[in-house]
Design an enzyme around this catalytic site. Structure first.
Site, PDB file in Angstrom:
ATOM      1  N   GLU A 480       0.831  -1.211   0.000  1.00 57.71           N
ATOM      2  CA  GLU A 480       0.000   0.000   0.000  1.00 57.71           C
ATOM      3  C   GLU A 480       0.863   1.257   0.000  1.00 57.71           C
ATOM      4  O   GLU A 480       0.744   2.137   0.864  1.00 57.71           O
ATOM      5  CB  GLU A 480      -0.967  -0.012   1.184  1.00 57.71           C
ATOM      6  CG  GLU A 480      -1.882  -1.212   1.121  1.00 57.71           C
ATOM      7  CD  GLU A 480      -3.027  -1.196   2.111  1.00 57.71           C
ATOM      8  OE1 GLU A 480      -3.005  -0.376   3.047  1.00 57.71           O
ATOM      9  OE2 GLU A 480      -3.959  -2.006   1.951  1.00 57.71           O
ATOM     10  N   GLU A 562      -3.837  -9.151  -0.046  1.00 56.57           N
ATOM     11  CA  GLU A 562      -4.474  -8.948   1.258  1.00 56.57           C
ATOM     12  C   GLU A 562      -5.983  -9.011   1.084  1.00 56.57           C
ATOM     13  O   GLU A 562      -6.525  -8.344   0.207  1.00 56.57           O
ATOM     14  CB  GLU A 562      -4.047  -7.580   1.814  1.00 56.57           C
ATOM     15  CG  GLU A 562      -4.059  -7.499   3.311  1.00 56.57           C
ATOM     16  CD  GLU A 562      -3.308  -6.251   3.807  1.00 56.57           C
ATOM     17  OE1 GLU A 562      -2.121  -6.069   3.473  1.00 56.57           O
ATOM     18  OE2 GLU A 562      -3.936  -5.472   4.524  1.00 56.57           O
TER      19      GLU A 562
HETATM   20  C1  GAL Z   1      -4.282  -2.892   5.157  1.00 51.31           C
HETATM   21  C2  GAL Z   1      -2.795  -2.803   5.490  1.00 51.31           C
HETATM   22  C3  GAL Z   1      -2.460  -3.684   6.665  1.00 51.31           C
HETATM   23  C4  GAL Z   1      -3.443  -3.450   7.773  1.00 51.31           C
HETATM   24  C5  GAL Z   1      -4.822  -3.752   7.283  1.00 51.31           C
HETATM   25  C6  GAL Z   1      -5.890  -3.637   8.342  1.00 51.31           C
HETATM   26  O1  GAL Z   1      -4.719  -1.846   4.397  1.00 51.31           O
HETATM   27  O2  GAL Z   1      -2.031  -3.201   4.398  1.00 51.31           O
HETATM   28  O3  GAL Z   1      -1.159  -3.397   7.108  1.00 51.31           O
HETATM   29  O4  GAL Z   1      -3.328  -2.133   8.177  1.00 51.31           O
HETATM   30  O5  GAL Z   1      -5.115  -2.852   6.252  1.00 51.31           O
HETATM   31  O6  GAL Z   1      -7.160  -3.804   7.774  1.00 51.31           O
END
Ligand code: GAL
Length: 874
Positions: A480, A562
């Site tokens: 991100e 993710e």
């Molecule tokens: C994502 C991020 C992670 C964590 C997660 C929580 O956007 O890459 O590190 O913060 O959100 O939902």
């Protein structure tokens, strides 16, 4: 005055054995390699002091020009390498770097050591996002290392597997160098400052700024630390690279590059011979299966040379991920000799396997398609903090593997070296990731401050350290990244990809993009398109970014770096329950929150606005786009920090499928149903003890891979349901609660598959204790995880019990920490008294070093019958 004389021998580990160190957890036994090289643990016997205001007037800016040259081995262009300044070295006259300083009043510690984990919580200036633990400040570590007269003429390196952060190192008052990135495994050359036949004083300064992370960073020398003594001519740091360019069932070509470094004053003619042997899980090596052709090189004084050789291994035993393949390993044993005499021996464990990345079918290993069923995980080990412990790490991975998790994303930084050793051995795939930001910051004092100077050395070091691990299937150079939407996402992305491919042309690169669109310059720089959440639709939306990326990049593989970010507190259920497949978490009716208790409902249906939502929604959307190679769910385990949705109030996350103490949330079984469909399993939620809900609708859900399920409420059928498309959840939302029991019978292809029951329980009457392992090594490092369960007279878990439990131990061991998995519990982890959370509490125990005998752990709680359990140390 010196604080004590600790030789750099195994004995040092024993000397410090009985220090009362709650947070001291070292890992591998010291390992000395024969044939010219000695690698000795110096984990034991340190003195440590933390300062919340600067005690020494030093800072990274005053140290920087002295520290930058430490990265030179990992900077490619000779013109960009840094020159060590001349003149007075910063800290040279500082009392802490001098042998004469009396550090007797400093804390005695062993490393791996995390100075923050002992607390207390609510540390000034540390947000919930960073775990509220006192990780900031300057920390000094001091230790005596002794060198014998025989060490004269040897090259001596300090290898630090991880120190958080801005490490600067002095030996005998000389500033040797340092390394700012807290996740790097770095080496410094101590040789010019070593006094042989004498005690030497090693002093390490760390500096952890406030606001340096979006999660709990840990603090201190939190991984292993070693001295490496070698001939001046030796295999360079991470100086081998094994590749296996051709593989068939009858033979495999193994190619090896070896970088030879000559720190001596005269040029040397060096012969290089490498043999290959199989190596089993415990590191035991079999007989030689191939010998690489001998190579020779002349290595100039202060120079380096790379030699290459190859060999054929007949009938190779391939490395492949479990459960369908076997993670066979080999080791390449390289010997350097000069004039026929072996002067260095270096071992490189590796595996023989192919990976292919396909735009339609995703990842294949050895020709077999492997759907990525992955989780993202941070580096902390729950109540043990960031201090690396082999057994705690192994337990994390074992539980994930039991769930059917076959791949791990190291969010968002290089893991401990042993993490990769475990993944290799256990047959898990790894997406190895390095950065959470580049030049633009996410928090005020993060890596962006040093990106310009350090991204190249850090990235090259990371790839060189890890590239021989067969478990690694791809590299991620960003999560991100704030630059992703602009032109610099393209230029920096291209530079980073170039570095990765230069160090390892065999694997593809990726990054996790959120706010992603196919036209962004960064996307074009990724070999594999990695999306965070966007592929499965943000929030409750089911609109996917996959089709757009697929049409823009028709030849690239795509995967979800993710997914989900589902939130839940183990064993907590909040009513009413959303009827949707996924809902935004909120304190409104149906939003899943209990804001007073700081809990989120464990129906596993809630997430925050940026996330892709429940596992159910992710599974559904993934299956709608079958060309996507799979997913990495956020997160396998809860972690310290980032306690969304109670951001500055709680201390650890709600995202985990497994809680911080290692207790499975209900969600574990939802993933297991999809990811390990052959496990005969049906899992009912919620618990069935609701004196406050008599007569009210109380939805009953069941997770299973079965295709049909029938629920019985007090013996009466509530209906037989068929499982939906891409769904592993059966739901009976209008069940009305009456005390009694629930039973589900599930079916696959018309045959009974698995059953589960839940019944209304009575009052808490006693405790039950169980140990995850009843035999541990008596090495002071191995652990047993002891679960205390609050039960009723029938032995059933009392699901909402929060009794206060006090643990004690007799025998040659100690209780390291306690926990219960509640993100809103601010009792320090070293407390022997811990409230149960949803009926459970945990104590982590270990033996004293060298202990043999029984450890008896007891648990007591007012009004309850106590319990004990015995663990044998040997
Ligand atoms: C994502 C991020 C992670 C964590 C997660 C929580 O956007 O890459 O590190 O913060 O959100 O939902």
């Amino acid at each position: 005055m010196l604080s004590g004389t600790y030789g750099i021998a195994l004995a040092a580990l024993l000397l410090a054995a009985d220090l009362p160190l709650a947070a001291a957890h070292a890992t591998l036994a010291p390992r000395a390699t024969v044939g010219g090289r000695e690698r000795v643990s110096i984990n034991a016997g340190w003195r440590f002091q933390r300062f919340t205001s600067n005690p020494d007037s030093l800072s990274y800016s005053t140290l920087k020009s002295w520290i930058l040259p430490s990265g030179n081995d990992f900077i490619k262009s000779s013109g960009s390498k840094k020159t060590r300044p001349t003149g007075t070295q910063p800290g040279a006259n500082l009392n802490f770097t001098q042998a004469s300083f009396n550090d007797a009043s400093w804390e005695a510690v062993n490393v791996p050591h995390d100075w923050a984990i002992k607390g207390p919580f609510n540390a000034p200036g540390i947000s919930g996002g960073m775990g509220k633990l006192p990780s900031n400040g300057v920390g000094w570590y001091r230790r005596v290392v002794s060198f014998s007269a025989e060490d004269a003429g040897k090259t001596v390196f300090l290898d630090v597997d991880g120190a958080m952060s801005y490490a600067a190192v002095w030996l005998n008052g000389n500033l040797v160098g340092g390394w700012p990135f807290g996740y790097a495994s770095f080496r410094l050359d101590l040789t010019p400052y070593v006094k042989t036949g004498a005690d030497n004083i090693l002093a390490i300064r760390l500096d952890n700024p406030l606001d340096n992370s979006r999660w709990y960073p840990g603090a201190g020398i939190y991984r292993n630390i070693w001295l490496v003594k070698s001939n001046p001519v030796h295999v360079a740091q991470y100086g081998t690279f094994v590749t296996t360019p051709t593989i068939s069932s009858s033979s495999a070509t193994v190619s090896l590059k070896v970088e030879i470094e000559n720190k001596g004053t005269s040029s040397q003619v060096v012969d290089v011979v490498t043999e290959i042997r199989p190596q089993d899980e415990s590191g035991v090596q079999g007989s030689v299966v191939a010998t690489l052709s001998k190579a020779s090189a002349t290595v100039a004084a202060d120079g380096k040379v790379v030699v290459s050789a190859s060999a054929t291994v007949a009938n190779p035993k391939l490395w492949g991920p479990k459960p369908n393949q076997t993670p066979n390993l080999y080791v390449a044993i390289t010997r350097l000799s000069v004039n026929g005499q072996v002067i260095d021996t270096y071992e490189t464990p590796f595996g023989i396997r192919t990976i292919t990345y396909d735009k339609d079918t995703g990842i294949s290993v050895n020709g077999q398609k492997i759907r990525v069923q992955g989780t993202c995980n941070h580096h902390d080990l729950g109540s043990l903090g960031a201090a690396f412990n082999y057994r705690a790490q192994e337990r994390q991975l074992q539980m994930l593997q039991e769930m059917g998790n076959n791949a791990l994303r190291t969010a968002h930084n290089p893991p401990a070296p042993e993490f990769l050793e475990l993944a290799d051995k256990m047959g898990l795939l790894v997406l190895d990731e390095i950065f959470d930001c580049w030049k633009k910051s996410k928090t005020k004092n993060d890596f962006s401050l040093i990106f310009d100077d350090w991204h190249e050395p850090d990235l090259r070091l990371f790839i060189r350290r890890d590239r021989n691990h067969p478990s690694i299937i791809a590299w991620s150079f960003g999560n991100e990244i704030p630059e992703q939407g602009g032109a610099s996402g393209g230029t920096i992305g291209a530079e980073l990809r170039g570095i990765v491919r230069d160090e390892d042309p065999t694997r593809q690169t990726t990054a996790g993009m959120n706010s992603a669109s196919p036209d962004q310059a960064m996307a074009a720089q990724l070999d594999i398109i990695g999306l965070n959440y966007n592929g499965e639709g943000i929030g409750v939306s089911t609109s996917s970014s996959w089709p757009g990326f697929r049409s823009k990049f028709p030849d690239k593989m795509l995967w979800s770096t993710e997914t989900s970010s589902c939130l839940s507190s183990r064993g907590t259920f909040v009513f009413p329950v959303t009827s949707g497949m996924s809902a935004l978490v909120s304190s409104n009716s149906g939003g899943g929150e209990d804001p007073i208790g700081m809990r989120v409902s464990a129906y596993d249906l809630y997430s925050d606005w940026w996330a892709s939502g429940s596992p159910d929604k992710v599974f559904f959307l993934q299956d709608k786009h079958p060309y996507v190679a799979g997913e990495f769910a956020w997160t396998g385990w809860d972690y310290l920090g980032e306690p969304t949705p109670y951001n500055d109030k709680a201390r650890s996350s709600y995202f985990g499928i497994i809680d911080l103490a290692g207790f499975k949330k209900d969600r574990f079984y939802l993933y297991q149903a999809r990811w390990a469909p052959n496990v005969r399993m049906a899992h009912i939620l919620p618990h069935w003890t609701w004196p406050d809900r008599v007569g009210q609708a109380t939805p009953v859900h069941v997770y299973s891979s079965a295709d049909e399920a029938e629920l019985y409420v007090n013996g009466k059928s509530a209906g037989r349901l068929k499982r939906g498309t891409s769904s592993w959840r059966f739901r009976w939302d209008s069940v009305v609660y009456q005390p009694g029991d629930l039973k589900v019978i599930t079916y696959k292809n018309g045959q009974e598959w698995a059953t589960d029951t839940k019944r209304t329980v009575g009052n808490a009457t006693k405790l039950v204790l169980s140990a995850d392992r009843s035999n541990i090594k008596g090495d002071g490092l191995d652990l047993s995880f002891i679960t205390a369960t609050v039960v009723d007279a029938n032995g059933d878990t009392v699901p909402r019990a929060s009794n206060s439990i006090t643990f004690s131990i007799t025998g040659p061991g100690l209780i390291s920490t306690t926990d219960n998995g509640d993100p809103a519990d601010f009792t320090v982890f070293s407390s022997l008294t811990r409230k149960a959370f949803s009926g459970l509490a945990l104590a982590i125990i270990r033996s004293n070093v060298g202990a043999v005998g029984n450890l008896t752990i007891s648990a007591a709680s007012s009004g309850l019958t106590g319990a004990s359990v015995t663990v044998q140390a040997s």
